[in-house]
Design a protein around this motif. Structure first.
Motif, PDB file in Angstrom:
ATOM      1  N   ARG A  20       3.334   1.056 -43.495  1.00 44.59           N
ATOM      2  CA  ARG A  20       3.452   0.011 -42.469  1.00 44.59           C
ATOM      3  C   ARG A  20       2.148  -0.741 -42.332  1.00 44.59           C
ATOM      4  O   ARG A  20       2.138  -1.962 -42.186  1.00 44.59           O
ATOM      5  CB  ARG A  20       3.842   0.629 -41.130  1.00 44.59           C
ATOM      6  CG  ARG A  20       5.305   0.998 -41.091  1.00 44.59           C
ATOM      7  CD  ARG A  20       5.760   1.301 -39.681  1.00 44.59           C
ATOM      8  NE  ARG A  20       7.172   1.646 -39.665  1.00 44.59           N
ATOM      9  CZ  ARG A  20       7.721   2.484 -38.797  1.00 44.59           C
ATOM     10  NH1 ARG A  20       6.978   3.042 -37.851  1.00 44.59           N
ATOM     11  NH2 ARG A  20       9.010   2.743 -38.851  1.00 44.59           N
ATOM     12  N   ARG A  21       1.027  -0.003 -42.351  1.00 39.35           N
ATOM     13  CA  ARG A  21      -0.270  -0.680 -42.246  1.00 39.35           C
ATOM     14  C   ARG A  21      -0.454  -1.652 -43.415  1.00 39.35           C
ATOM     15  O   ARG A  21      -1.000  -2.734 -43.258  1.00 39.35           O
ATOM     16  CB  ARG A  21      -1.386   0.369 -42.222  1.00 39.35           C
ATOM     17  CG  ARG A  21      -2.792  -0.171 -42.138  1.00 39.35           C
ATOM     18  CD  ARG A  21      -3.073  -0.958 -40.860  1.00 39.35           C
ATOM     19  NE  ARG A  21      -2.867  -0.234 -39.613  1.00 39.35           N
ATOM     20  CZ  ARG A  21      -3.771   0.535 -39.019  1.00 39.35           C
ATOM     21  NH1 ARG A  21      -4.956   0.704 -39.552  1.00 39.35           N
ATOM     22  NH2 ARG A  21      -3.495   1.139 -37.884  1.00 39.35           N
ATOM     23  N   ARG A  59       1.856   2.718 -29.579  1.00 39.73           N
ATOM     24  CA  ARG A  59       2.166   1.932 -30.780  1.00 39.73           C
ATOM     25  C   ARG A  59       1.890   0.447 -30.555  1.00 39.73           C
ATOM     26  O   ARG A  59       1.596  -0.278 -31.490  1.00 39.73           O
ATOM     27  CB  ARG A  59       3.635   2.114 -31.172  1.00 39.73           C
ATOM     28  CG  ARG A  59       3.885   3.315 -32.047  1.00 39.73           C
ATOM     29  CD  ARG A  59       5.258   3.238 -32.699  1.00 39.73           C
ATOM     30  NE  ARG A  59       5.801   4.585 -32.876  1.00 39.73           N
ATOM     31  CZ  ARG A  59       6.804   5.077 -32.160  1.00 39.73           C
ATOM     32  NH1 ARG A  59       7.402   4.333 -31.242  1.00 39.73           N
ATOM     33  NH2 ARG A  59       7.231   6.301 -32.373  1.00 39.73           N
ATOM     34  N   ARG A 103      -3.000  -2.469 -30.504  1.00 37.28           N
ATOM     35  CA  ARG A 103      -3.338  -2.832 -31.878  1.00 37.28           C
ATOM     36  C   ARG A 103      -4.513  -2.041 -32.431  1.00 37.28           C
ATOM     37  O   ARG A 103      -4.497  -1.604 -33.559  1.00 37.28           O
ATOM     38  CB  ARG A 103      -3.651  -4.324 -31.931  1.00 37.28           C
ATOM     39  CG  ARG A 103      -2.402  -5.151 -32.166  1.00 37.28           C
ATOM     40  CD  ARG A 103      -2.820  -6.350 -32.868  1.00 37.28           C
ATOM     41  NE  ARG A 103      -1.832  -6.764 -33.839  1.00 37.28           N
ATOM     42  CZ  ARG A 103      -1.859  -7.961 -34.385  1.00 37.28           C
ATOM     43  NH1 ARG A 103      -2.818  -8.796 -34.060  1.00 37.28           N
ATOM     44  NH2 ARG A 103      -0.966  -8.310 -35.259  1.00 37.28           N
ATOM     45  N   HIS A 126      -5.313   6.551 -36.857  1.00 40.70           N
ATOM     46  CA  HIS A 126      -4.977   5.146 -36.713  1.00 40.70           C
ATOM     47  C   HIS A 126      -5.880   4.220 -37.531  1.00 40.70           C
ATOM     48  O   HIS A 126      -5.541   3.059 -37.754  1.00 40.70           O
ATOM     49  CB  HIS A 126      -5.046   4.765 -35.226  1.00 40.70           C
ATOM     50  CG  HIS A 126      -4.428   3.446 -34.921  1.00 40.70           C
ATOM     51  ND1 HIS A 126      -5.166   2.332 -34.599  1.00 40.70           N
ATOM     52  CD2 HIS A 126      -3.134   3.044 -34.922  1.00 40.70           C
ATOM     53  CE1 HIS A 126      -4.346   1.313 -34.406  1.00 40.70           C
ATOM     54  NE2 HIS A 126      -3.110   1.710 -34.592  1.00 40.70           N
ATOM     55  N   GLU A 131      -0.430   3.399 -39.259  1.00 37.90           N
ATOM     56  CA  GLU A 131       0.248   3.151 -37.985  1.00 37.90           C
ATOM     57  C   GLU A 131       0.654   4.507 -37.399  1.00 37.90           C
ATOM     58  O   GLU A 131       0.831   5.486 -38.129  1.00 37.90           O
ATOM     59  CB  GLU A 131       1.500   2.285 -38.202  1.00 37.90           C
ATOM     60  CG  GLU A 131       1.200   0.893 -38.745  1.00 37.90           C
ATOM     61  CD  GLU A 131       0.256   0.096 -37.850  1.00 37.90           C
ATOM     62  OE1 GLU A 131       0.409   0.160 -36.616  1.00 37.90           O
ATOM     63  OE2 GLU A 131      -0.646  -0.570 -38.390  1.00 37.90           O
TER      64      GLU A 131
END
Lengths: 255, 453
Positions: A236-237, B432, B435, B447, B451
């Motif tokens: 996703r990143r 989530r 950002r 993170h 994600e």
């Protein structure tokens, strides 16, 4: 067959739908799963970090929940199944729970290993790639489901020999499977490894994701949610269009 | 222009720096991949690979069990053939013994073959400080010497360099361009090193195995430089770790059958040197004096402990090649002579006082590929886990210990676990949406590159 079902802490915390799907798949195959009441975790996070006493304390909770039972205990996670079947006897060695731990270890099975061998004495026959079907990446037959990339989690592959059973269970359910290049290489999750050496962990995921993309397939599956969450988070990143679903989700999909 | 910065003190820091070196990582992926492929072919060609590995594992365990007796037998036999055996407790003793021999024999020019023990005791630095001129004659080690770097792989010291980097180093040494073709590079090195052999007063090599029943040392290599170093100069000094003993040639046969296959995928290395004493009367080759320096260096302290199997290692490098962490960061990130899984196990055993060595047990996802590939069946990832267990009791991990204790208290109670499940389900959707989470703790570490689940 009547079975106990243990979802694993990660499923319960983050993807409860996997537990529902796993039980649906078990029922569809004619089994009678009963979800374990009072269990939390197999203790693996502390065990792999070197904290035995803490691992034992948590594992004892789940061991007690398993109770004095003869039914197989089906676990929706390759690494938790490994912890329980391979490491519990040693973890509880010399404690009053030793015999109970050995008995629990003996009847614990990973979901696909159970589903492909239930009622028979056949052991899973080893590693990755055995049951992959050949053909184009999209579909194996007109109108059939798209091919699925099977991610081999290390515990399942090396300690349970479940590389083949995930593929066989999917094939039985009509899903053609693929293996990506370097399928036997670790994805970089590794429990606390993923947050202690995050850059290395992510670099390992990147290589894995590149090999997935190269297959042309979009759906990735595994018997371990932990690997999938790590890979999905990275995908996703990076904005990759890969889909990640636990094998139970694919097997237990409502039709 | 980038300013060279000090080497980070933590493995994670060094690993992150290594991850930025795309060229190195490509070379390591290529090199390890090739070695693995060849190893796979060579092991598959054996009809009885599993039995051989079982036998090798037994042979190593038995040799360590009988270590004092076998070492004595070996030493007596070698002495009877005119060799001289020196026992060194630690690196200082070993280098002092070697410096004394070099000094007495007037061998200021030294030709050196590949020896990981010599790296372990920092031999070159000691000899050069004493005024000697040391030339590494293994091609990979020669490249590393020109680069001023330690080896990054126990079998292929310069694996992390591509042929263009090698050509630059050789050109600088030559003072004229060396073409970046492997053949041209090898040809230059051959000419250059030939002179080093002829000039050398002392040759120094490693030892792969010592054979107790005959007093022999066995040295395997592919370039012939080991044979040159051990036969051409008037003095040959060989270095070995005290665990490198086998009982007899039957046992040696099993080990040799696996070593090259596991390392480079060869059935046997190009040269297998069996040396039993210095030159005898009537022989035309060989040194006047043969000295074997046997190093303990912390090994005997591991004997008989749960970490004893680490001493079974025959230095084939297969666990480095298959390790997904080594594949990403290469050998230098470990900042130890021994890298990869076996390095992560051995280093804290050989350097128990070094806190940096302890950290290496974290350099593994415990995937088990190392254990699976090890030809002598060292349970490497189990040993890494046992090292973690040992260190978990130490003061350095107090905060983590408290963390895991709290966690275990919470998760051994179903109602707290349930509350945490509900909190996670409610909290994650909120988290989530953020950002940029602060780069703090495990959540921040996750993170940074991923994600949230």
């Amino acid at each position: 067959m009547r079975v106990q079902f243990f979802a694993s802490c990660l499923v319960e915390l983050l993807r409860p739908d996997v537990a529902t799907a796993a039980q649906r798949a078990l029922r569809a195959a004619g089994h009678e799963p009963e979800a374990l009441v009072g269990a939390t975790c197999c203790g693996q996070p502390a065990y792999n970090a070197g904290y035995r006493a803490e691992a034992q304390r948590v594992a004892r909770r789940t061991l007690r929940a398993l109770g004095d039972d003869d039914r197989p205990c089906v676990v929706a996670s390759g690494s938790c199944a490994t912890m329980m079947s391979h490491h519990w006897p040693e973890l509880f060695e010399g404690t009053p729970e030793e015999i109970a731990a050995r008995r629990a270890a003996g009847r614990t099975e990973e979901l696909t290993a159970f589903m492909t061998t239930a009622g028979s004495d056949t052991a899973p026959d080893g590693g990755a790639g055995h049951d992959d079907q050949t053909g184009g990446p999209e579909t194996s037959r007109a109108g059939g489901p798209a091919a699925v990339i099977v991610h081999d989690s290390c515990h399942a592959l090396r300690e349970l020999g479940a590389g083949a059973t995930v593929r066989r269970a999917l094939a039985d359910a009509g899903h053609p499977t693929r293996s990506a290049e370097g399928s036997e290489r670790c994805c970089g999750f590794g429990g606390s490894f993923s947050v202690k050496l995050p850059a290395v962990s992510v670099a390992m995921a990147d290589e894995k994701l590149d090999s997935f993309v190269a297959t042309g397939c979009e759906q990735v599956t595994s018997c371990d949610l932990s690997c999938l969450l790590h890979l999905q988070g990275r995908a996703r990143r990076r904005g990759l269009g890969l889909r990640f679903d636990h094998v139970a989700t694919l097997l237990g999909r409502e039709t | 222009m980038s300013v060279p910065t000090a080497t980070p003190v933590s493995f994670s820091g060094r690993a992150e720096r290594a991850l930025g070196d795309e060229r190195m990582r490509a070379a390591i992926a290529r090199g390890t991949g090739l070695m693995l492929e060849r190893r796979h072919e060579a092991i598959s060609a054996l009809a009885n690979a599993d039995e051989l590995r079982d036998a090798a594992s037994d042979i190593r365990a038995e040799a360590l069990r009988r270590l004092p007796e076998l070492l004595e037998q070996w030493s007596d036999n070698l002495t009877a053939h005119g060799g001289q055996v020196h026992w060194a407790g630690d690196a200082d003793e070993a280098t002092a013994i070697i410096a004394e021999i070099v000094n007495r024999r007037g061998g200021k020019v030294i030709a050196k073959g590949k020896s990981m023990i010599s790296e372990e005791i920092h031999l070159n630095a000691v000899l050069e400080q004493a005024g000697a001129e040391v030339t590494e004659t293994d091609l990979g080690e020669f490249i590393q010497q020109l680069a001023g770097e330690p080896p990054s792989h126990i079998v292929a010291p310069a694996m992390h360099k591509d042929r263009f980097e090698v050509a630059d180093l050789l050109s600088a040494d030559r003072g004229a361009p060396v073409s970046p073709e492997i053949e041209a590079e090898a040809a230059y090195a051959r000419r250059r090193l030939r002179q080093a052999f002829l000039d050398a007063g002392v040759g120094i090599t490693g030892v792969n195995f010592a054979v107790a029943s005959t007093g022999s040392i066995c040295l395997v290599e592919n370039e012939g430089n080991g044979r040159m170093c051990s036969s051409l100069p008037p003095t040959h000094i060989a270095l070995m770790g005290l665990e490198r003993i086998v009982a007899d040639f039957g046992d040696l046969d099993v080990m040799l059958n696996l070593l090259a296959r596991s390392a480079t995928g060869q059935a046997l290395t190009v040269y297998t040197n069996i040396i039993t004493g210095p030159r005898r009367t009537g022989e035309i080759d060989g040194p006047e004096e043969l000295h074997v320096v046997v190093l303990d260096g912390g090994r005997s302290a591991a004997l008989g402990t749960e970490f004893s199997p680490a001493l079974h290692c025959i230095r084939c490098g297969a666990c480095l090649n298959v390790c997904p962490v080594y594949r990403q960061v290469g050998g230098h990130a470990y900042e130890s002579v021994y890298s990869g899984p076996i390095g992560a196990v051995l280093t804290p055993l050989l350097k128990p006082e070094d806190p940096a060595a302890r950290e290496l047990s974290e350099a593994s996802s415990l995937c088990g590929a190392c254990t699976e590939i090890c030809p002598v069946r060292i349970p490497l990832h189990d040993l890494l886990l046992q090292l973690r267990q040992r260190d978990a009791r130490g003061d350095a991990s107090r905060l983590r210990r408290v963390g895991f204790w709290l966690w275990s208290q919470a998760w051994s109670r179903r109602w707290i676990f349930r509350a945490m499940v509900l909190a996670a389900r409610a909290g994650l959707p909120v988290l989530r949406r953020i950002r940029r989470l602060p780069n703090v703790g495990w959540l921040g570490a996750w993170h940074r590159g991923r994600e949230l689940p």
